[in-house]
Design a protein around this motif. Structure first.
Motif, PDB file in Angstrom:
ATOM      1  N   GLY A  68       3.269   2.815   4.500  1.00 27.53           N
ATOM      2  CA  GLY A  68       3.978   3.674   3.673  1.00 27.53           C
ATOM      3  C   GLY A  68       3.364   3.550   2.558  1.00 27.53           C
ATOM      4  N   THR A  69       3.131   2.267   1.905  1.00 29.60           N
ATOM      5  CA  THR A  69       2.665   1.997   0.450  1.00 29.60           C
ATOM      6  C   THR A  69       1.184   2.638   0.439  1.00 29.60           C
ATOM      7  OG1 THR A  69       4.048  -0.048   0.305  1.00 29.60           O
ATOM      8  CG2 THR A  69       2.315   0.423  -1.367  1.00 29.60           C
ATOM      9  N   TYR A  70       0.452   2.367   1.300  1.00 32.01           N
ATOM     10  CA  TYR A  70      -1.015   2.819   1.171  1.00 32.01           C
ATOM     11  C   TYR A  70      -1.072   4.387   1.222  1.00 32.01           C
ATOM     12  CZ  TYR A  70      -5.545   3.963   2.850  1.00 32.01           C
ATOM     13  OH  TYR A  70      -6.768   4.584   3.012  1.00 32.01           O
ATOM     14  N   LEU A  71      -0.250   4.969   1.980  1.00 31.46           N
ATOM     15  CA  LEU A  71      -0.236   6.530   2.053  1.00 31.46           C
ATOM     16  C   LEU A  71       0.460   7.129   0.951  1.00 31.46           C
ATOM     17  CD1 LEU A  71       0.792   7.189   5.874  1.00 31.46           C
ATOM     18  CD2 LEU A  71      -1.688   7.127   4.917  1.00 31.46           C
ATOM     19  N   GLY A  72       1.646   6.462   0.530  1.00 30.39           N
ATOM     20  CA  GLY A  72       2.334   7.272  -0.742  1.00 30.39           C
ATOM     21  C   GLY A  72       2.328   6.589  -2.022  1.00 30.39           C
TER      22      GLY A  72
END
Length: 219
Positions: A68-72
């Motif tokens: 989630g951190t990587y994508l957003g």
């Protein structure tokens, strides 16, 4: 020359503080999700009260928060790094060191908190402490409003999801709720890709939007 040396020194220091923030993020935010899932497993009788959290729960929660951190993450970086206040390396170092200290201390005492809330407060403080810094209070106000709305909306969605799964019953209900949630999340992600924020445009001048304007097409 002195200013350049100072800037370079703080940028090098930010490697360490950014690493600590990443560690703190995992030690606090991921633990909350693990706790909820473990509590559900205990309530269901899957594991005994007082048992250790299963490894698959730890792995799934860690993977989910990392993905989630990587994508957003770029959008969050842009809003916090450019939208709230124009921070430079010294302010970034101070904000990251402060955030990591608070979150790690909270994790040690077992107090759950939001990494984003702490980071936002640290960044606002670094902006207020810097002379002639422009703090964009409208952006801060929108963020605060989003935080207030999140709690009742999350409760409503969680209640509806449980009700739907309960009405359908069994594993089928769980699968249906999962598929609907995944489809909704996929739709949000697809919409965010229309104006992507990435490493090449995350530091563009703030234009009042959380998304970076696309680069002009050469004629």
């Amino acid at each position: 020359m002195a200013g350049g040396t100072r800037e370079h020194g703080f940028r090098v220091g930010q490697i360490g503080t950014a690493t600590l923030v990443s560690l703190a993020h995992g030690t606090n935010d991921a633990q909350k999700t693990m706790g909820i899932i473990t509590l559900a497993l205990v309530a269901n009788g899957t594991i005994a009260p007082g048992a250790d959290t299963p490894f698959w729960v730890i792995f799934c929660c860690a993977s989910a928060i990392a993905l989630g951190t990587y994508l957003g993450g770029w959008r969050v970086i842009r809003t916090l790094g450019k939208g709230l206040v124009e921070i430079e390396a010294p302010q970034g170092f101070a904000a990251e060191a402060t955030s990591a200290s608070i979150i790690l201390a909270s994790s040690d005492f077992g107090y759950p908190l939001s990494t984003t809330h702490v980071a936002t407060g640290s960044i606002l403080g670094s902006g207020l402490g810097r002379r002639l810094a422009e703090v964009r209070w409208k952006v801060a106000g929108r963020m605060a409003m989003a935080w207030l709305v999140t709690l009742p909306v999350a409760a409503l969605v969680g209640g509806l999801a449980f009700r739907l799964a309960d009405l359908i019953g069994g594993g089928t209900g769980v699968v249906v709720v999962f598929v609907l949630g995944a489809a909704f999340a996929g739709g949000i992600f697809a919409a965010s890709r229309k104006i992507p924020v990435h490493a090449d445009n995350v530091n563009q001048e703030w234009d009042g939007a959380a998304t970076a304007a696309p680069a002009p097409v050469p004629v």
